[in-house]
Design an enzyme around this catalytic site. Structure first.
Site, mmCIF file in Angstrom:
data_model
loop_
_atom_site.group_PDB
_atom_site.id
_atom_site.type_symbol
_atom_site.label_atom_id
_atom_site.label_comp_id
_atom_site.label_asym_id
_atom_site.label_seq_id
_atom_site.Cartn_x
_atom_site.Cartn_y
_atom_site.Cartn_z
ATOM 1 N N GLY A 1 3.918 4.532 -3.509
ATOM 2 C CA GLY A 1 5.332 4.662 -3.837
ATOM 3 C C GLY A 1 5.835 6.085 -3.698
ATOM 4 O O GLY A 1 6.425 6.446 -2.681
ATOM 5 N N ARG A 2 5.536 6.908 -4.730
ATOM 6 C CA ARG A 2 6.096 8.262 -4.714
ATOM 7 C C ARG A 2 5.646 9.054 -3.487
ATOM 8 O O ARG A 2 6.389 9.852 -2.942
ATOM 9 C CB ARG A 2 5.715 8.993 -6.002
ATOM 10 C CG ARG A 2 6.555 8.525 -7.181
ATOM 11 C CD ARG A 2 6.010 9.048 -8.477
ATOM 12 N NE ARG A 2 4.777 8.345 -8.830
ATOM 13 C CZ ARG A 2 3.987 8.672 -9.843
ATOM 14 N NH1 ARG A 2 4.286 9.716 -10.598
ATOM 15 N NH2 ARG A 2 2.902 7.970 -10.096
ATOM 16 N N TYR B 1 -4.902 -0.448 -15.350
ATOM 17 C CA TYR B 1 -4.836 0.972 -15.664
ATOM 18 C C TYR B 1 -5.612 1.269 -16.934
ATOM 19 O O TYR B 1 -5.229 0.836 -18.022
ATOM 20 C CB TYR B 1 -3.390 1.398 -15.893
ATOM 21 C CG TYR B 1 -2.542 1.518 -14.655
ATOM 22 C CD1 TYR B 1 -3.101 1.580 -13.383
ATOM 23 C CD2 TYR B 1 -1.161 1.596 -14.768
ATOM 24 C CE1 TYR B 1 -2.290 1.706 -12.262
ATOM 25 C CE2 TYR B 1 -0.356 1.734 -13.644
ATOM 26 C CZ TYR B 1 -0.925 1.792 -12.395
ATOM 27 O OH TYR B 1 -0.127 1.931 -11.285
ATOM 28 N N LYS C 1 -4.718 -3.835 -8.562
ATOM 29 C CA LYS C 1 -4.290 -2.521 -8.092
ATOM 30 C C LYS C 1 -5.025 -1.492 -8.932
ATOM 31 O O LYS C 1 -4.927 -1.512 -10.169
ATOM 32 C CB LYS C 1 -2.788 -2.383 -8.311
ATOM 33 C CG LYS C 1 -2.213 -0.985 -8.114
ATOM 34 C CD LYS C 1 -0.751 -0.957 -8.565
ATOM 35 C CE LYS C 1 0.018 0.255 -8.088
ATOM 36 N NZ LYS C 1 -0.147 1.443 -8.903
ATOM 37 N N GLY D 1 -1.545 5.123 -4.527
ATOM 38 C CA GLY D 1 -1.402 6.528 -4.172
ATOM 39 C C GLY D 1 -1.230 7.443 -5.360
ATOM 40 O O GLY D 1 -1.625 8.591 -5.331
ATOM 41 N N GLY D 2 -0.661 6.934 -6.422
ATOM 42 C CA GLY D 2 -0.403 7.776 -7.598
ATOM 43 C C GLY D 2 0.673 8.799 -7.320
ATOM 44 O O GLY D 2 1.506 8.617 -6.421
ATOM 45 N N ASP E 1 8.962 0.973 -9.419
ATOM 46 C CA ASP E 1 9.229 0.743 -10.836
ATOM 47 C C ASP E 1 9.220 2.064 -11.613
ATOM 48 O O ASP E 1 9.260 2.063 -12.838
ATOM 49 C CB ASP E 1 8.186 -0.209 -11.424
ATOM 50 C CG ASP E 1 6.762 0.315 -11.282
ATOM 51 O OD1 ASP E 1 6.547 1.292 -10.532
ATOM 52 O OD2 ASP E 1 5.855 -0.259 -11.913
ATOM 53 N N ASP F 1 12.175 11.012 -11.354
ATOM 54 C CA ASP F 1 11.349 10.864 -10.156
ATOM 55 C C ASP F 1 12.174 10.872 -8.878
ATOM 56 O O ASP F 1 11.630 11.040 -7.787
ATOM 57 C CB ASP F 1 10.539 9.563 -10.217
ATOM 58 C CG ASP F 1 9.214 9.731 -10.963
ATOM 59 O OD1 ASP F 1 9.100 10.683 -11.755
ATOM 60 O OD2 ASP F 1 8.299 8.906 -10.756
ATOM 61 N N TRP G 1 -1.917 -4.566 -12.229
ATOM 62 C CA TRP G 1 -1.995 -3.110 -12.222
ATOM 63 C C TRP G 1 -3.035 -2.775 -13.322
ATOM 64 O O TRP G 1 -2.700 -2.794 -14.508
ATOM 65 C CB TRP G 1 -0.655 -2.518 -12.640
ATOM 66 C CG TRP G 1 0.393 -2.202 -11.625
ATOM 67 C CD1 TRP G 1 0.994 -0.991 -11.430
ATOM 68 C CD2 TRP G 1 1.042 -3.094 -10.692
ATOM 69 N NE1 TRP G 1 1.957 -1.088 -10.442
ATOM 70 C CE2 TRP G 1 2.004 -2.344 -9.965
ATOM 71 C CE3 TRP G 1 0.881 -4.452 -10.374
ATOM 72 C CZ2 TRP G 1 2.795 -2.915 -8.953
ATOM 73 C CZ3 TRP G 1 1.672 -5.020 -9.373
ATOM 74 C CH2 TRP G 1 2.608 -4.244 -8.677
#
Lengths: 297, 297, 297, 297, 297
Positions: free
Chosen positions: C269-270, C166, C200, C242-243, C40, C49, C164
């Site tokens: 993800g990244r 945060y 998460k 993972g960030g 996302d 990204d 999520w």
């Protein structure tokens, strides 16, 4: 001369056409023009507007004036409609004004809240509804959203929708104020773009051009300005408003220019009933003489 | 060269595919490209946009231009659609623009309010709906929430959803402004992530890079930039906009780069109708020559 | 060692249990652990990204990576789900992310607006929905209200709800920032208290303790911290994120500590797709080796 | 000669006009006539209708035939529309048939139950809906009530409504049967009175006059009869049906008489596809030659 | 040989495709075929069906059998689903049967009333819903109307819709009975025309031809008959039912013919569980051997 479209060329549904035909051809002069009597000032400005002629505080008096003066309709709020429209039902068309507000708070972020529905108008036998849209107000999000429900209901019920298109709010003030050609021109177009069948505008003042966009800095005559306002509205019929009480000659001149530009009619309230009964009718007669010169077949 | 996906590979439902097929293959060049005529400037900027050619104030003139010019669709607001779409029903596809605003208040927290529904578009026989999303505006909460209802209705009715993805608002201004490669690239992706079938973007200016994130400080050619914008949108088809009236040569060059990048088409309004009739058609012919070079089977 | 509860002890309805069983036992290692691929970032950070590996701009590439890498699910926004989920329907579980925002405006009063519904997720055959809750944001009243509708719909449809969680907003910044043990610990508990089935979290940094409440000033190992985070969440399963792209060794160590603490899985993800294809799969293999050591019967 | 009204004079809303314009001017001969391919016999009679040419059991074959034959539309039931219309979306107009029944129970009290909605048709991108009205059936109360909901939805969505007006039921049998001039004449008028935009009738047989009311005992030529049927329908456009497979010459003669009477088009199913592919197209060519002689500007 | 279409060519939405992919590729043989265990006889026939093996009265026993036998799904009514599906959630797909009736009243005007909704199925995590349609019943009006709501909800939620297409009622009896090729052929087509994703039919008996329409009087082998049934259903997948307990060899032969004709799978209930546990599994193994020969890639 006039660019006024006949009713059959206005993109109207059967129900809207039937009701507008009644207003334009079965009342008043019956020649496709209109003279409306608005009577919502008791809400919009408060009853101090009736000090000039205290009998005007009584809705029955106004209704009688509308009938005697041969008006094509009377525009009132729901409370008066509920209590008085039975009396004149069918004699003069009812335009139910669906929103309105007091002028007590400031107008920086003007918004006129709904207090009645199109269904109320159907129930009362009204021939049109009225909605005040404050063009350019920072509250335009809420205004457009509110207007959408009115437009959709008006479509659903075949009810003509008359928009009081009023430039208003702090941004309008910063760009020259509510009476400029710029503001009135834009307001007429916005009403048309959003779905008004008829738009009520104040007469534009092209000579007021401080702060307006460059395109409006040029020299426009008042006839030029009202011509363009009517053209901007296109198939949306235009009513020109009298506004606050002014000199009769000034009013008559604006009325003449408006009709010449292709407006469908005039909507005059305070100029009519802020004087004594016979004076009112005499002034109305002068307006009717103008309308008689601009028939639509 | 071009990365444009055929309609069958765009993840579309039967209804959306049927309507887009009509737009892309039954109108205009019929080769899978599109040339759209937007005509919502009367609301977005006001009728002063018509001073350049006063005949353009009349929607009938614009419709005639769309038909003569072989456009694939005309994008208008609900008011004009209600009053004029009957006239050209079925001759040129109607794209009903569902939201819009005046430019009178400032754009710090830009939000374009809904004034029509997907159901209105269905009723009028439209082949697509348009929604302006102000990417990056502090009002994005309200915008996304409003957009969700439109996307869900568009899904429910099989109606293609075209998003005018416009970077806007104070945060965008602080990060380089609305025309940067950064802003346009991001806007195209946001439209795609939120469910646009087609996205309208302004041509990106990679040379404007003051204030943009570091990744956009590198040297990008304008072809690089538009290539990446189209790739970011992926299965969401891309339309590139003409914006305000500019030099023909600049416009033509951008049009060529856009189509070469895989854009599906062009959406040109003021560049078309802010000139005289024959000039308009001559300019349109040049755009059509470009589209003819980029067919999708 | 691990405090991870089996699915049958998580207080789940039949529908939520069926869908989580599918995710945890019919995909990936099939041993009750999970490795999710979030995609996302195109909305949350913008397409910049994808500059690290331009092929990652294409959702088809990401889906292929998820299948090749044996992921238990892929988390995407509605737009990509509408256009791409048909292609991989049933091959890898879809987690539909229901809210999201751009990072263009500042995060002082962070709120992630809903742009999709649980019913959209049902319709698309998703096995879970995702919601970003900005714990500690001044906009938490709007956030909680919005979350309530999601939780109720998730209950109504038997759809697992992944939060999520945060820490975000100006108050969080004043109390040590979003990565502290304090903030992550609190966020995990909030998600659990409000009705998340899965939460998460980012890996907590107990060494960052400037500004945090006194109780978090003591010396905590990172294993202590993640242990307590998982315990705070209780029957709400924990996924550790993972960030942004970090060193592989640091990531692997955190993954190991997380699973040892009783986390159900990882969401990367990244760190996965911001490198070339084969590198991505090699890194995924290392994560799978860890998950293989922590089965839940 | 022909009394067929142009589309602009049929009292249609913008949406209905747009969709009918597409059918009549963007497909087939594009001259305002129509040739439709009905394919609902699998439900109405069962798949035994495909024994004559087994390839006709496959909807893809029928769609191909419609495209090759230059038909203006294909009329199918919801199940086939859901599974096959995506394939040909936009290439040939879809007419979604909303009701239907098996022929297993007797027809004494015939009623065709609804199994799809106008909204289904909108969603699938259909350009019209079809409804079978069993004129004269003892179940007409249920039929009219059911039809009312369809008509209202068709209005709401601007969807053209084609009525299969079939005299049917025990009372019809007692008054001469379903093919008499009396029955067909009455059926066409009923469809028009109840709100059909288009009516599909079988060719009337004035020579069958046993049991019919006296007024129909006179000598009418078949041209007289179809003339009167078309006039009875007035602004409701007329389609004449081929019915069960008959001799080509008889069919061609009826088609010629129908178009001469002012019918808008023909709807031929079994006469087309109950023969081999090339024969089908040759027969269609003969029908198209007739339509070409009766354009509506 | 087989005309079975791959899942990607069945005209399915993402949700339906996801759920069917799970059933066909994540359970059973995972080769695109299916073996279903229906367990609704306790309602349809009453618990006397369990006298043959009393352990079969316990749903847990049936679930265990489904898991041990590697079935692709178990079809049960709402009451058992509510009380037992939690136990096996995600281990074997749930097909929620939405309607059903007792066999106590006669079947002249058979109709199977709804007692659960598609939303119930979503909530319970089911992967498909089942609906019994009594093709040819005089109550087809009520049946089609009821079915429409189910089909629309199934579409809305992306839930595969399996139709138990059963010829039934007095008219069917007069035309040869429910097992004729005529009746089964017609039933398969009706399910397909009305919107079934999967249709369950009984094996046709072409040799029973007393009373059937002429077209079915010809000599058809049982392979011919089942071939045509599958072709009539087209993109609707076909399941062939075992019916009441018959000789294993007859069942196996029909299963083989069905799969050879392009059926997607088999649905066997009483033939499976009306014998002792080990016998059941041995019979299931023989069915699986057949399915293994007919994979769809």
């Amino acid at each position: 001369m006039t660019s006024r479209p006949p009713l059959a060329n206005c993109g109207l549904s059967a129900g809207k056409k039937a009701r507008l035909h009644r207003i334009l051809y079965k009342h008043g002069l019956g020649n496709g023009t209109a003279l409306f009597l608005p009577y919502d000032q008791g809400l919009e400005h408060g009853p101090r507007d009736f000090f000039a002629d205290p009998t005007a505080a009584d809705p029955r008096y106004i209704v009688r004036l509308a009938i005697e003066g041969g008006f094509n309709g009377i525009a009132i709020q729901i409370g008066l409609a509920e209590k008085f429209s039975w009396d004149f039902a069918g004699e003069v068309p009812l335009i139910l004004k669906l929103n309105g507000k007091t002028d007590i708070p400031a107008d920086y972020r003007a918004l006129s809240p709904l207090h009645a529905s199109v269904e109320d108008a159907v129930r009362l036998g009204a021939d049109a509804v009225g909605y005040t849209l404050y063009v350019g107000s920072p509250a335009q999000d809420a205004d457009f959203a509110q207007f959408r429900t009115v437009r959709q209901d008006a479509h659903r019920f075949g009810m003509p929708l008359i928009v009081w298109a009023y430039p208003r709010g702090e941004a309008v003030e910063h760009k020259g104020g509510k009476d400029t050609f710029y503001a009135v021109h834009y307001a007429a177009r916005v009403a048309s773009e959003l779905g008004a069948d008829v738009v009520k505008v104040n007469f534009p003042h092209p000579e007021k051009n401080t702060g307006v966009p460059d395109a409006y800095r040029a020299k426009f005559s008042s006839q030029d300005a009202i011509d363009q306002v009517v053209q901007a509205a296109n198939r949306t019929m235009v009513l020109v408003s009298g506004g606050s009480l002014a000199s009769d000659e000034a009013m008559i001149e604006k009325a003449e220019e408006s009709m010449s530009a292709g407006a469908t009619g005039l909507i005059f309230g305070r100029n009519v009933w802020q004087r004594d009964h016979d004076e009112s009718l005499r002034f109305v007669d002068r307006l009717r003489e103008i309308l008689a010169k601009y028939p639509t077949p």
